[in-house]
Write an enzyme that holds these catalytic residues in place. Structure first.
Site, PDB file in Angstrom:
ATOM      1  N   GLU A 203      16.922 -54.206  -6.879  1.00  0.00           N
ATOM      2  CA  GLU A 203      17.973 -53.080  -7.955  1.00  0.00           C
ATOM      3  C   GLU A 203      17.346 -53.684  -9.551  1.00  0.00           C
ATOM      4  O   GLU A 203      18.481 -52.472  -9.795  1.00  0.00           O
ATOM      5  CB  GLU A 203      19.071 -54.511  -7.639  1.00  0.00           C
ATOM      6  CG  GLU A 203      20.192 -55.111  -6.862  1.00  0.00           C
ATOM      7  CD  GLU A 203      19.500 -55.619  -5.405  1.00  0.00           C
ATOM      8  OE1 GLU A 203      18.440 -56.407  -5.533  1.00  0.00           O
ATOM      9  OE2 GLU A 203      20.020 -56.544  -4.443  1.00  0.00           O
ATOM     10  N   ASP A 252      35.413 -70.309 -11.186  1.00  0.00           N
ATOM     11  CA  ASP A 252      34.481 -68.533 -10.893  1.00  0.00           C
ATOM     12  C   ASP A 252      35.832 -67.895 -11.206  1.00  0.00           C
ATOM     13  O   ASP A 252      36.790 -67.880 -11.521  1.00  0.00           O
ATOM     14  CB  ASP A 252      34.321 -68.994  -9.546  1.00  0.00           C
ATOM     15  CG  ASP A 252      33.035 -67.457  -9.038  1.00  0.00           C
ATOM     16  OD1 ASP A 252      32.830 -67.267  -9.159  1.00  0.00           O
ATOM     17  OD2 ASP A 252      31.612 -68.335  -8.545  1.00  0.00           O
TER      18      ASP A 252
HETATM   19 MN    MN Z   1      19.682 -57.346  -2.905  1.00  0.00          MN
END
Ligand code: MN
Length: 448
Positions: A203, A252
């Site tokens: 990423e 969350d």
């Molecule tokens: Mn990944």
């Protein structure tokens, strides 16, 4: 480009609110973020007990995220998808601003916020966690919530995705997984870390493409992992292959408490940071959380649906659906069945998706009233409904089987049938002359 460069841009536009009053990191800061979340970037100058400044709400609106990526709302999905398809390896540098200070780990010196009343403790919520496979061939960067246990231990929530996979392989060989936990990042890095390119694609390389090749990485001092050179703060740690601790409860993205689970413990072995580092906070369940997590998934749905229907106009992971569980997709329908194929593509592209609605392109996906109008008038449950029981879904949904991660999925095809004249489905209008329009405008002004 860094958190600081983006912050400076926003400062020039007058989008940063400086809070000079002393605020407590226990509930108070989170409470202020919650109340002011639909507004500017919040910059806390004085956090009680710390000499570190805290920034929040940096990515609180779609517009702000677009300006960080130097793009428009129309181009955003294509930019995100293209970056995933054309990852660009970042340059590795030897020296970095984040290496200004390195010290023995003491998490109690970082203003990590305690957000909600029943949260298990203070949580780091805006960190990109990077790790490499033991052979160094695969790198993964992802966002995880991290509960503070003591001065040098955290518990990491590992949802069964890529980092979990790397950790599981290490665990089989009885080895800890070394991780760089980076905090205070440019939105491009956080967005890339929140996206899911195939396993094996770093990423960081996606972020570097988004940043036009300007992302630089630095090797950590004590462990085998890399961090953005311009991060504000990096925690170097080892995710234990054997030691677990209770993680949760924690509010969350759904704004409800997630359940307690036994999760791996991370031992922090070194901390490095800029001299006057800024701590980036993120309120769970706030708009920033929904956007950072949701936007990459909207892009994934947009791309997947575009492969099976001729035209996708817009995608919205709606606020009511926590920016995560509900999608509205508008399409240019050409053939009967397009709506259902778009639904199947959406569920495949975003495994946590629970309910999805497909509408025609004349419906604004961001207007819940219009979407409901389309469901009321263009949808027949006996024909246009898909239900899939026991599919894998989000573990955050209290109505699902949270332990096994199973849920039911529902797709609603609210596109109009093609065998009924299109006029039957259009909102009727009253013919209005310019004179009438002017009169109405005058009356409107009077009403104000
Ligand atoms: Mn990944």
């Amino acid at each position: 480009m860094s958190l600081r460069s983006f912050l400076n841009e926003l400062e020039e536009k007058g989008e940063v609110l400086h809070i000079h009053e002393k605020v407590s990191p226990i509930f108070e800061t989170a409470s202020i973020i919650q109340e002011l979340a639909d507004g500017p970037v919040l910059f806390f100058e004085k956090v009680e007990g710390y000499d570190v400044k805290v920034v929040a709400n940096l990515c609180g609106t779609r517009d702000r995220i677009c300006s960080a990526l130097k793009t428009s709302l129309n181009e955003l999905y294509t930019r995100l998808s293209d970056a995933q398809k054309n990852p660009l390896k970042p340059e590795i540098v030897e020296e970095a601003p984040v290496m200004d200070v390195h010290e023995k780990p003491d998490l109690s010196r970082i203003p990590i916020l305690l957000h909600f009343e029943k949260d298990a403790g203070p949580y780091i919520t805006a960190a990109a966690v990077s790790a490499r496979s033991l052979d160094g061939k695969v790198e993964n960067v992802s966002v995880h919530r991290l509960l503070v246990l003591d001065k040098n231990h955290l518990v990491i929530r590992l949802v069964p995705r890529h980092l979990f996979k790397l950790w599981s392989v290490a665990k089989k060989r009885k080895k800890d997984l070394e991780v760089a936990i980076s905090i205070g990042l440019h939105p491009s890095v956080l967005l890339a870390a929140a996206s899911s390119p195939p396993f094996g694609v770093s990423e960081y390389a996606v972020a570097n493409r988004l940043l036009g090749g300007s992302l630089k990485l630095v090797k950590c001092m004590e462990i085998d992992a890399y961090a953005p050179a311009e991060a504000e703060l990096v925690l170097e740690g080892r995710v234990s292959f054997e030691r677990k601790a209770e993680e949760g409860p924690f509010v969350d993205i759904t704004c409800t408490y997630d359940i307690k689970r036994m999760q791996p413990v991370v031992e922090i072995v070194n901390i490095m940071h800029r001299k006057d580092y800024i701590y980036q906070a993120l309120l769970p369940g706030g708009p920033e959380h929904r956007l950072l997590m949701g936007l990459p998934r909207e892009a994934a749905i947009y791309e997947a649906a575009s492969k099976v229907v001729p035209g996708v106009k817009a995608v919205n992971l709606s606020d009511g659906g926590c920016g995560w569980l509900h999608a509205v997709i508008s399409i240019e329908k050409q053939t009967e069945g397009d709506g259902k194929n778009a639904l199947l593509a959406a569920f495949a592209a975003h495994p946590s998706l629970k309910h999805a609605v497909v509408v025609d392109s004349d419906i604004d996906v961001f207007d819940p009233q219009e979407v409901e109008w389309a469901i009321a008038l263009r949808f027949q449950a006996s024909e246009d409904l898909i239900v899939v029981p026991n599919a894998r879904g989000s573990t955050l949904d209290p109505s699902a089987d949270q332990k096994r991660g199973l849920t039911s999925k529902m797709g609603i095809d609210a596109t109009r049938p093609l065998n009924v004249p299109v006029e039957n489905f259009k909102k009727a209008r009253i013919l209005s002359t310019r004179k009438t329009a002017e009169l109405i405008n005058r009356l409107r002004r009077k009403m104000k």
